[in-house]
Design a protein around this motif. Structure first.
Motif, PDB file in Angstrom:
ATOM      1  N   LYS A 193     -47.533  34.075  11.980  1.00  0.00           N
ATOM      2  CA  LYS A 193     -47.354  34.219  13.420  1.00  0.00           C
ATOM      3  C   LYS A 193     -48.637  34.752  14.030  1.00  0.00           C
ATOM      4  CE  LYS A 193     -44.878  36.933  16.870  1.00  0.00           C
ATOM      5  NZ  LYS A 193     -44.193  38.222  17.057  1.00  0.00           N
ATOM      6  N   ALA A 219     -39.845  38.101  13.173  1.00  0.00           N
ATOM      7  CA  ALA A 219     -41.153  37.784  13.736  1.00  0.00           C
ATOM      8  C   ALA A 219     -42.204  38.789  13.305  1.00  0.00           C
ATOM      9  CB  ALA A 219     -41.066  37.722  15.257  1.00  0.00           C
ATOM     10  N   HIS A 231     -35.531  35.286  16.684  1.00  0.00           N
ATOM     11  CA  HIS A 231     -36.729  36.126  16.884  1.00  0.00           C
ATOM     12  C   HIS A 231     -36.298  37.579  16.889  1.00  0.00           C
ATOM     13  CE1 HIS A 231     -40.929  36.702  18.573  1.00  0.00           C
ATOM     14  NE2 HIS A 231     -40.395  37.914  18.635  1.00  0.00           N
ATOM     15  N   HIS A 289     -41.450  33.006  23.007  1.00  0.00           N
ATOM     16  CA  HIS A 289     -41.309  33.660  24.330  1.00  0.00           C
ATOM     17  C   HIS A 289     -41.439  32.706  25.522  1.00  0.00           C
ATOM     18  CE1 HIS A 289     -41.107  37.213  21.963  1.00  0.00           C
ATOM     19  NE2 HIS A 289     -42.398  37.268  21.693  1.00  0.00           N
ATOM     20  N   ASP A 333     -35.328  39.380  20.033  1.00  0.00           N
ATOM     21  CA  ASP A 333     -36.504  40.248  20.011  1.00  0.00           C
ATOM     22  C   ASP A 333     -36.112  41.711  19.782  1.00  0.00           C
ATOM     23  OD1 ASP A 333     -39.247  40.541  19.925  1.00  0.00           O
ATOM     24  OD2 ASP A 333     -39.556  40.456  22.091  1.00  0.00           O
ATOM     25  N   HIS A 377     -37.212  41.718  15.054  1.00  0.00           N
ATOM     26  CA  HIS A 377     -38.112  42.577  14.261  1.00  0.00           C
ATOM     27  C   HIS A 377     -37.191  43.506  13.480  1.00  0.00           C
ATOM     28  CE1 HIS A 377     -41.575  41.062  16.507  1.00  0.00           C
ATOM     29  NE2 HIS A 377     -40.757  41.067  17.535  1.00  0.00           N
TER      30      HIS A 377
HETATM   31 ZN   LIG Z   1     -41.106  39.900  19.184  1.00  0.00          ZN
END
Ligand SMILES: [Zn+2]
Length: 578
Positions: free
Chosen positions: A310, A247, A88, A395, A461, A90
């Protein structure tokens, strides 16, 4: 399977073959190789040819793979693992953040200001001073003010994102450029925080109010963005990462991200495998599904895979926007957080995307959000005849105990980020306070999810937190900050074993992208994605995880990162490492 590989496999089965017949491109010998294979977890040597693993076993058995042009790495007992998969991330947002000041390591206001002041001094020609990573707990009252930012950047506009990307902090110049005054109305789903006495904007901006300032920040041109992507890929390789599952980004149009990825692919610079999802927009579900299918038709190969969707079921606990089954503990008058979708609409969208053959990720953080996401995946299971869907929930920061067994029953993958549980002051002052002790006792409950038989994958993340796998691994096995607090760990019963944590960063991640037959473990026939580490994580105490360095990263059989130090392995020929 390529013909050459088939020949090699056949040869391996019938026994040793003369060296000239099968020289490897790369041969790692004399190591402790953790393969992530259930039946053969350990080996000493691995040989790579044409991007694939052609031998795993004892060093003595690797002799036939040693040819005149083979690069041989003497591991001298070092630990080798499969390349890491960040499930996960970005990526483009992370790349763009490399150009900004990172505040996440600073706790006090004075330290935050000192870091911004130093960064501004280093970048005198930038029109804006940009940063990210501030923590609510650093500011008296829990939110920053423009005066605090003016004190360090007065000559230029400055804007800093909160670490959670849900709140922003602007100085007076930035507020003026954005035309934000006491008369500016709050935008939908956002708030301009104001001085309670004067009504003047305080400098803090919540949710969509951030866009009033962000829309004034000059967009980097394509070349600058591409250069930052290249830097990000190198950084990930240096951390042992060979695959990421993106993601999606909210700030950039997807087309511009895809063109950056495509350019890296064309240039041979895609040294991290990318799988990217696009956002399933509640206002245009059909359009999102069509776009994902179109993207998948263009890119669905080992280096670049597109076409997942997503959906955001809810928000975050820190901002009271995660959907909970019961009201928030710190202030029940705030309610229990409203989901972004009506349950029926979410279910209809997930059923439709699943029917279109797409893998569906659902961001769900509160226990009610998680339940809604499970309900939606369950509806897809009931509605569509599909053998292998591998729905995901991202998450899962807290969860109702009744919902643990549903992951296994529904075949839903739990995608979690260990460092989000980092038990620092911000966790206790904000996250745990808002969730309350009961829900906090099931906060980031990796071990319970494992015990319920679910497939768990780990990621970062990034840029919300660092992409450093070793920081994540350490938190996963200790539930402590890197300073070692709290003693004994925060809810240590929810920590996982080192071996399981590594599986969640490797083979389980490959499963989450339907690629467990191709990568994620060190086995003959698989793609050669490997890392050599400075520490033997299995033998050293957990604290050694934090000082671990990646010495060598191999992706698709090619060395994509090599530590720069005396005694490091030479480009060709036999070399030592470390
Ligand atoms: Zn995220």
């Amino acid at each position: 399977m390529p013909a050459l590989l088939a020949a090699l496999l056949a040869a391996a089965l019938v026994g040793p073959v003369a060296p000239a017949e099968m020289p490897a491109d790369l041969l790692l010998v004399g190591g402790r190789i953790w393969t992530a294979e259930e039946n053969h977890p350990w080996a000493e040597a691995v040989a790579v040819q044409g991007g694939r693993i052609v031998y795993v076993g004892p060093t003595a058995g690797a002799a036939p793979f040693r040819g005149p042009k083979t690069e041989v790495v003497e591991l001298e007992g070092r630990l080798v693992t499969p390349g890491f998969n960040d499930a996960h991330i970005h990526l483009v947002e992370g790349a763009l953040s490399l150009d900004q000041v990172d505040l996440i390591e600073e706790q006090s206001l004075a330290a935050v200001q000192a870091r911004i002041r130093a960064f501004a001094a280093e970048t005198p020609r930038s029109a804006w001073v940009l940063g990210k990573g501030w923590l609510y707990g650093s500011f008296p009252g829990g939110l920053p003010t423009r005066e605090q930012l003016d004190a360090v950047v007065r000559d230029r506009p400055a804007y800093m994102e909160c670490y959670d990307y849900h709140s922003g902090w602007a100085n007076s110049k930035a507020l003026a450029l954005a035309g934000i005054t006491k008369d500016t109305k709050d935008p939908e789903n956002g708030a301009i925080v104001r001085d309670p006495k004067t009504g003047e904007p305080s400098g803090a901006l919540k949710e969509s109010a951030r866009d009033l300032v962000k829309s004034k920040i000059p967009v980097l041109d394509e070349e600058a963005r591409y250069a930052l992507l290249r830097r990000a890929l190198r950084l990930l390789n240096a951390q042992g990462i060979t695959s990421v599952q993106d993601a999606g980004s909210d700030s950039a149009p997807l087309t511009s991200e895809v063109s950056l990825f495509e350019r890296a692919l064309r240039d041979g610079a895609l040294t991290v495998r990318i799988l990217a999802a696009i956002q399933m927009r509640s206002r245009d579900v059909d359009g999102s599904i069509a776009e994902a299918r179109r993207l998948r038709a263009h890119h669905d190969d080992a280096l670049l895979r597109l076409g997942r969707v997503k959906g955001y079921v809810d928000g975050v606990i820190e901002a009271h926007t995660a959907a909970m089954l019961e009201p928030y503990a710190d202030d029940p008058s705030l309610g229990r957080g409203e989901p972004n979708w009506a349950p029926e609409a979410l279910t209809a969208a997930v059923v439709a995307a699943d029917k279109a053959g797409l893998q569906v990720y659902l961001h769900a953080i509160g226990d009610r959000g998680v339940r809604m996401a499970l309900d939606a995946h369950e509806a897809a299971l009931a509605a569509n005849a599909r053998a292998d869907r591998r729905g995901r929930i991202e998450h899962i920061e807290t969860i109702h105990p009744d919902d643990y067994p549903r992951f296994k029953r529904l075949g839903v993958i739990a995608s979690m980020q260990p460092l989000h549980a980092n038990p620092d002051q911000n966790n206790f002052d904000v996250w745990s306070r808002n969730a309350g002790p009961d829900r906090a006792s099931r906060g980031f409950s990796w071990a319970n999810i494992e015990r319920a038989g679910a497939r768990l994958v780990f990621g970062s993340d990034w840029p919300v937190v660092t992409a450093d796998v070793f920081r994540g691994l350490y938190c996963a096995v200790t539930r402590k900050t890197r300073e070692g607090t709290p003693a004994g760990g925060w809810h240590p019963e929810l920590a996982v074993s080192l071996e399981n944590a590594l599986r969640h960063y490797t083979i389980d991640g490959a499963y989450a992208s339907f690629e467990e037959a191709e990568k994620g473990s060190i086995a003959v026939g698989k793609r050669a994605d490997l890392v050599v580490l400075s520490e033997d994580l299995f033998k050293a105490p957990p604290e050694a995880i934090l000082k671990t360095k990646v010495l060598l990263t191999v992706m698709d059989g090619k060395v994509v990162y090599r530590v720069q130090s005396a005694g490091a392995i030479a480009p060709k020929g036999t070399s030592r490492i470390g």
